[in-house]
Scaffold this active site. Structure first.
Site, PDB file in Angstrom:
ATOM      1  N   ASP A  10      59.967 -34.132 -17.130  1.00  0.00           N
ATOM      2  CA  ASP A  10      60.297 -34.059 -15.709  1.00  0.00           C
ATOM      3  C   ASP A  10      61.812 -34.065 -15.572  1.00  0.00           C
ATOM      4  O   ASP A  10      62.524 -34.544 -16.470  1.00  0.00           O
ATOM      5  CB  ASP A  10      59.697 -35.236 -14.941  1.00  0.00           C
ATOM      6  CG  ASP A  10      59.888 -35.097 -13.435  1.00  0.00           C
ATOM      7  OD1 ASP A  10      59.214 -34.244 -12.835  1.00  0.00           O
ATOM      8  OD2 ASP A  10      60.709 -35.834 -12.854  1.00  0.00           O
ATOM      9  N   SER A  11      62.296 -33.577 -14.456  1.00  0.00           N
ATOM     10  CA  SER A  11      63.736 -33.576 -14.217  1.00  0.00           C
ATOM     11  C   SER A  11      64.271 -34.987 -14.033  1.00  0.00           C
ATOM     12  O   SER A  11      65.480 -35.209 -14.142  1.00  0.00           O
ATOM     13  CB  SER A  11      64.063 -32.736 -12.981  1.00  0.00           C
ATOM     14  OG  SER A  11      63.405 -33.251 -11.839  1.00  0.00           O
ATOM     15  N   CYS A  73      56.622 -31.497 -13.540  1.00  0.00           N
ATOM     16  CA  CYS A  73      57.661 -31.268 -12.540  1.00  0.00           C
ATOM     17  C   CYS A  73      57.301 -29.969 -11.828  1.00  0.00           C
ATOM     18  O   CYS A  73      57.169 -28.927 -12.475  1.00  0.00           O
ATOM     19  CB  CYS A  73      59.026 -31.138 -13.227  1.00  0.00           C
ATOM     20  SG  CYS A  73      60.384 -30.626 -12.150  1.00  0.00           S
ATOM     21  N   GLU A 158      64.642 -41.804  -4.846  1.00  0.00           N
ATOM     22  CA  GLU A 158      65.482 -42.173  -5.983  1.00  0.00           C
ATOM     23  C   GLU A 158      66.563 -43.188  -5.620  1.00  0.00           C
ATOM     24  O   GLU A 158      67.126 -43.840  -6.496  1.00  0.00           O
ATOM     25  CB  GLU A 158      66.092 -40.922  -6.619  1.00  0.00           C
ATOM     26  CG  GLU A 158      65.038 -40.012  -7.234  1.00  0.00           C
ATOM     27  CD  GLU A 158      65.546 -39.212  -8.402  1.00  0.00           C
ATOM     28  OE1 GLU A 158      66.770 -39.093  -8.554  1.00  0.00           O
ATOM     29  OE2 GLU A 158      64.701 -38.706  -9.175  1.00  0.00           O
ATOM     30  N   CYS A 192      55.136 -32.696  -5.202  1.00  0.00           N
ATOM     31  CA  CYS A 192      56.302 -33.209  -5.922  1.00  0.00           C
ATOM     32  C   CYS A 192      55.912 -34.585  -6.437  1.00  0.00           C
ATOM     33  O   CYS A 192      55.303 -35.376  -5.692  1.00  0.00           O
ATOM     34  CB  CYS A 192      57.526 -33.302  -5.021  1.00  0.00           C
ATOM     35  SG  CYS A 192      58.952 -34.102  -5.817  1.00  0.00           S
ATOM     36  N   HIS A 194      57.539 -37.162  -6.948  1.00  0.00           N
ATOM     37  CA  HIS A 194      58.183 -38.297  -6.277  1.00  0.00           C
ATOM     38  C   HIS A 194      57.408 -38.742  -5.030  1.00  0.00           C
ATOM     39  O   HIS A 194      57.479 -39.904  -4.626  1.00  0.00           O
ATOM     40  CB  HIS A 194      59.605 -37.935  -5.820  1.00  0.00           C
ATOM     41  CG  HIS A 194      60.624 -37.913  -6.907  1.00  0.00           C
ATOM     42  ND1 HIS A 194      60.611 -36.978  -7.920  1.00  0.00           N
ATOM     43  CD2 HIS A 194      61.695 -38.710  -7.140  1.00  0.00           C
ATOM     44  CE1 HIS A 194      61.645 -37.191  -8.723  1.00  0.00           C
ATOM     45  NE2 HIS A 194      62.319 -38.238  -8.275  1.00  0.00           N
TER      46      HIS A 194
END
Length: 274
Positions: A10-11, A73, A158, A192, A194
């Site tokens: 993942d990024s 991702c 984040e 996504c 996140h």
């Protein structure tokens, strides 16, 4: 047997929500997670840049003896997966495999909508790629897909602001924008990794009858099915229940944030990717 872990890329941190479901569903396998935090976020970057970064990380995971790499991702899956599969893999290592999260998700999502209208909440990069529209069309040509880019959601997560009142403003705005695009959306996908951390807030602004889906469980079940269909790959993946974590940025920062996504504390190692 020499360790041959399943590589999960993942990024940044988001793919840990996918890894957590892999471990829950398939705990016997070894896993190696790589977060390219030093170059995150991938969402606003060009197709060429995302492809180049993703390919570098896939090559590194292959070098760590991973026979199978999962791009956990959505942006990497949307902007890099097809080229890596069709152009690079036959040259780098034709016996290895690279899979993404978009195709297994679209294979399932169309079967869950009664109105045949689906909403996608995603990064700008994933929306711009049109991948969810293209892949859903393959499996469910009668399903309409509406997309909404949510550029502020990843930074909110984040920066540990996903529970703040400020996050409500952006979540409400994007959810209402999405619902306005289709009058009968009954299924919404968090496209996504996140976004599951914002799920409670997102749920607050959706009608009760709308299904809200995260990818982790869908992708984990898809991996189970993939192994059934490809026993030659399943047999190559080692099974000692070991999990390793790597990041291209600060390990201290990664470990602190990772606990939020993974559900428990971890210890990562630093690696340079070029």
């Amino acid at each position: 047997m020499k360790q041959q872990p399943i590589g999960v890329f993942d990024s940044g941190y988001g793919g840990l929500t996918i890894l957590k479901e892999f471990i829950h569903t398939l705990p016997q396998y070894d896993y190696l997670y790589l977060g390219d935090n030093a170059r995150a976020p991938y969402g606003p970057r060009s197709f060429e840049t995302v492809y180049r970064y993703t390919l570098q990380c896939v090559k590194w995971l292959f070098a760590q003896n991973c026979p199978l790499v999962i791009l956990a991702c959505n942006t990497a899956s949307a902007k890099a997966l097809r080229t890596i599969q069709q152009v690079d893999l036959p040259v780098i290592n034709p016996e290895n495999r690279v899979l993404g999260v978009i195709r297994p998700t679209t294979e399932k999502i169309g079967a869950l909508t009664a109105t045949k209208e689906v909403g996608i909440l995603a990064t700008a990069g994933t929306v711009l790629s049109g991948s969810y529209l293209i892949e859903t069309e393959k499996f469910y040509p009668d399903v309409k897909v509406y997309q909404e880019a949510c550029p502020m959601w990843v930074p909110l997560v984040e920066n540990n602001e996903y529970e703040s009142s400020g996050a409500d403003y952006f979540v409400e705005k994007n959810v209402k924008n999405l619902l306005a695009k289709g009058g009968h959306i009954d299924t919404v996908l968090l496209a996504c990794t996140h976004y599951p951390l914002l799920k409670d807030k997102i749920r607050k602004y959706l009608p009760d009858e709308v299904n809200l889906l995260s990818q982790g469980e869908i992708v984990a079940n898809s991996l189970v099915d993939y192994f059934k269909r490809h026993p030659e790959m399943e047999s190559r993946c080692s099974k000692q229940g070991a999990v390793q974590f790597y990041t291209t940025d600060s390990t201290e920062d990664f470990d602190t944030h990772a606990a939020t996504f993974f559900g428990k504390s971890i210890r990562s190692e630093h690696v340079n990717i070029e």
